[in-house]
Design a protein around this motif. Structure first.
Motif, short mmCIF file in Angstrom:
data_model
loop_
_atom_site.label_atom_id
_atom_site.label_comp_id
_atom_site.label_asym_id
_atom_site.label_seq_id
_atom_site.Cartn_x
_atom_site.Cartn_y
_atom_site.Cartn_z
N MET A 1 3.77 -5.25 -1.33
CA MET A 1 4.44 -6.49 -0.91
C MET A 1 5.24 -7.11 -2.04
O MET A 1 6.36 -7.60 -1.83
N ILE A 2 4.69 -7.09 -3.26
CA ILE A 2 5.45 -7.63 -4.39
C ILE A 2 6.67 -6.74 -4.68
O ILE A 2 7.74 -7.24 -5.04
N ALA A 3 6.53 -5.44 -4.52
CA ALA A 3 7.68 -4.54 -4.68
C ALA A 3 8.75 -4.85 -3.64
O ALA A 3 9.95 -4.84 -3.95
N ASN A 4 8.34 -5.11 -2.39
CA ASN A 4 9.31 -5.49 -1.37
C ASN A 4 10.05 -6.77 -1.77
O ASN A 4 11.27 -6.88 -1.60
N ILE B 1 15.82 -20.29 1.29
CA ILE B 1 15.95 -19.25 2.31
C ILE B 1 14.58 -18.63 2.54
O ILE B 1 13.88 -18.28 1.58
N GLU B 2 14.22 -18.50 3.80
CA GLU B 2 12.97 -17.83 4.17
C GLU B 2 13.35 -16.49 4.80
O GLU B 2 13.95 -16.44 5.88
N HIS B 3 13.01 -15.41 4.12
CA HIS B 3 13.31 -14.05 4.57
C HIS B 3 12.08 -13.54 5.32
O HIS B 3 11.03 -13.30 4.72
N ARG B 4 12.21 -13.36 6.64
CA ARG B 4 11.06 -13.15 7.52
C ARG B 4 10.95 -11.73 8.05
O ARG B 4 10.13 -11.45 8.93
N VAL B 5 11.77 -10.81 7.57
CA VAL B 5 11.85 -9.49 8.20
C VAL B 5 10.72 -8.55 7.78
O VAL B 5 10.48 -7.53 8.44
N ILE B 6 10.02 -8.86 6.69
CA ILE B 6 9.06 -7.92 6.11
C ILE B 6 7.67 -8.13 6.71
O ILE B 6 7.18 -9.26 6.77
N PRO B 7 7.00 -7.07 7.15
CA PRO B 7 5.64 -7.20 7.69
C PRO B 7 4.62 -7.41 6.59
O PRO B 7 4.87 -7.15 5.41
N ALA B 8 3.45 -7.87 6.97
CA ALA B 8 2.31 -7.91 6.05
C ALA B 8 1.90 -6.49 5.69
O ALA B 8 2.02 -5.57 6.49
N GLY B 9 1.39 -6.32 4.44
CA GLY B 9 0.87 -5.03 3.99
C GLY B 9 1.96 -4.11 3.45
O GLY B 9 3.11 -4.52 3.30
N PRO B 10 1.60 -2.82 3.16
CA PRO B 10 0.27 -2.25 3.25
C PRO B 10 -0.69 -2.70 2.13
O PRO B 10 -1.87 -2.94 2.37
N SER B 11 -0.19 -2.79 0.88
CA SER B 11 -1.05 -3.20 -0.22
C SER B 11 -0.39 -4.38 -0.94
O SER B 11 0.79 -4.67 -0.73
#
Length: 475
Positions: A341-344, A327-337
């Protein structure tokens, strides 16, 4: 879509042959899924990070060819525009201290990439939409030098009968513009999370990924501005959908089946239904013929790569050659740090694991999951969603009092390290309590310094280099 192609022009024979091979491979995948002949490995994680190259004035810098040549890593590749670059991770088992390893690996890759960018006279920034990008930079002079990108542009415009693409986004302000090519798409960059699970569980996990897309986009929003207008908390969502605005067969461009979108429904019986829908309802865009055997699914994978669902199943192969579905989850934007991103990603993995194993059916109808997603993309942490039993909930307390606990349970179930769970979910918790997503930080900055988009982007880049989570960024 990552592969280069030999040419950008196609004949009717190309389309006919591709259609036949796509039909054969779609039927073959259906048999594989029914007979349990796909991989049972997993859970396994990975990601893709799209980013921007910028000059000293924080404007997009069309320098990805020089950057990639100097960087010299197979983990980096060009994106649609010359000012975008994509970074990829190696797949890792989702257990133990994997979150710490992902954080370390992405941090090291990013440090090397920044050093390389500086060596070619530019800088590197991860942000959903670059606030300084001007509409005039999104032109074919800045398309990356690859046939596949030019072919994609030609085929999309052909499907639209050369009609210009139209952006019409209403948020805090209103934006209405026309554009002559697909380069609008390059203004939206993402942090795409991959999750491979055993075939027998992939249906549940795919449907659950749809279910949790709303809280993920709300808490990760990082794209409020486009062309100087304050729009959605995550403007990247309507931007991408309208930048490739073509639909299915039989003039269905204004129906429910769009090339970019939330999808048409939950998968009901098998994940292969999604690929069958691809074949039945989406015209072929890039009829690149392959001599690979049907078992490699070359045509099916390429066709799937031209349909950008916000949650997309992908076909890949294990090291032993066995096909897998991820599954490729594509909803999350790049950044901020990097740590954000790892927390997301941690939040996504935890929620999906918890809900996929606690409930045998999706908790809410698909139409409601879809509406929740767009409400969250538009309003961020200020959104309201409808949850089980029709209860309307404000997102912020929902995250704090229910979803963080669910994510913690899910990560524990996966056997992740307790210290990692506490640390990365703590970042989500503090972001939610403070209300300072990347989107809100940008809005607060511009409220304090109206019109200072270059100054804001430079300060954003400095904070990103500092490595602190967004909840701690000062104005």
């Amino acid at each position: 879509m990552g592969q280069e192609i030999a040419r950008a022009q196609f004949s009717n024979t190309d389309f006919d042959l591709f259609h036949r091979r796509l039909e054969e491979e779609t039927a073959l995948l259906g048999r594989y899924v029914r007979n349990g002949e796909c991989s049972s490995r997993g859970p396994i994680t990975g990601f893709e990070l799209e980013s921007w190259l910028v000059d000293s004035e924080m404007n997009p810098a069309p320098a990805n060819a020089a950057f990639l040549e100097s960087f010299g890593s197979s983990l980096a590749c060009p994106e649609l525009a010359k000012f975008n670059v994509e970074f990829n991770s190696m797949p890792q088992p989702l257990r133990g201290e994997v979150l710490s390893r992902l954080h370390s690996d992405l941090g090291e890759l990013w440090r090397k990439a920044r050093t390389t960018a500086e060596s070619v006279g530019v800088d590197l920034v991860a942000i959903g939409i670059l606030p300084t990008v001007p509409a005039e930079s999104l032109n074919l002079a800045n398309i990356s030098e690859m046939n596949r990108f030019r072919a994609l542009n030609e085929q999309i415009l052909s499907a639209r009968r050369q009609e210009p693409l139209k952006l019409d986004i209403s948020g805090h302000e209103h934006l209405s513009v026309e554009h002559q090519d697909v380069m609008l798409e390059s203004a939206a960059t993402s942090f795409q999370i991959h999750l491979q699970v055993p075939l027998e569980r992939v249906l549940d996990y795919f449907n659950t990924a749809l279910l949790v897309s709303a809280p993920l986009v709300a808490v990760s929003a990082n794209s409020p501005f486009l062309f100087g207008k304050d729009l959605w908390a995550e403007t990247r969502i309507p931007l991408f959908e309208q930048a490739v605005d073509i639909g299915g067969f039989r003039e269905a461009s204004h129906g429910p089946l769009h090339r970019v979108g939330f999808g048409s429904g939950y998968a009901r019986h098998a994940i292969s239904e999604v690929f069958e829908e691809n074949f039945q309802h989406y015209p072929i865009l890039l009829p690149i013929l392959s001599e690979a055997p049907p078992e490699q699914f070359a045509h099916l994978r390429l066709h799937n790569g031209t349909i950008w669902r916000w949650n997309r199943p992908l076909i890949g192969f294990d090291p032993d050659g066995c096909p897998h579905v991820r599954i490729e989850h594509r909803v999350i934007p790049a950044g901020p740090s990097i740590v954000d991103m790892i927390a997301n990603a941690a939040f996504f993995y935890g929620l999906v694991e918890a809900f996929a194993n606690e409930y045998s059916e999706p908790l809410i109808p698909f139409a409601q999951a879809k509406d929740n997603f767009y409400q969250a993309a538009r309003h961020g942490l200020g959104a309201h969603v409808v949850w089980k039993d029709g209860e309307k909930l404000p997102v912020k307390p929902w995250l704090l009092h229910e979803l963080l606990n669910k994510a913690r349970l899910g990560l524990n179930r996966l056997g992740l390290a307790e210290a990692d769970i506490a640390y990365f979910l703590g970042i989500i918790e503090q972001r939610t309590i403070s209300g300072q997503t990347g989107s809100e930080w940008q809005r607060r900055f511009i409220a304090k310094f109206p019109g200072e988009f270059s100054t804001m982007t430079r300060e954003y880049l400095n904070c990103q280099k500092g490595g602190e989570p967004i909840s701690r960024w000062p104005l």
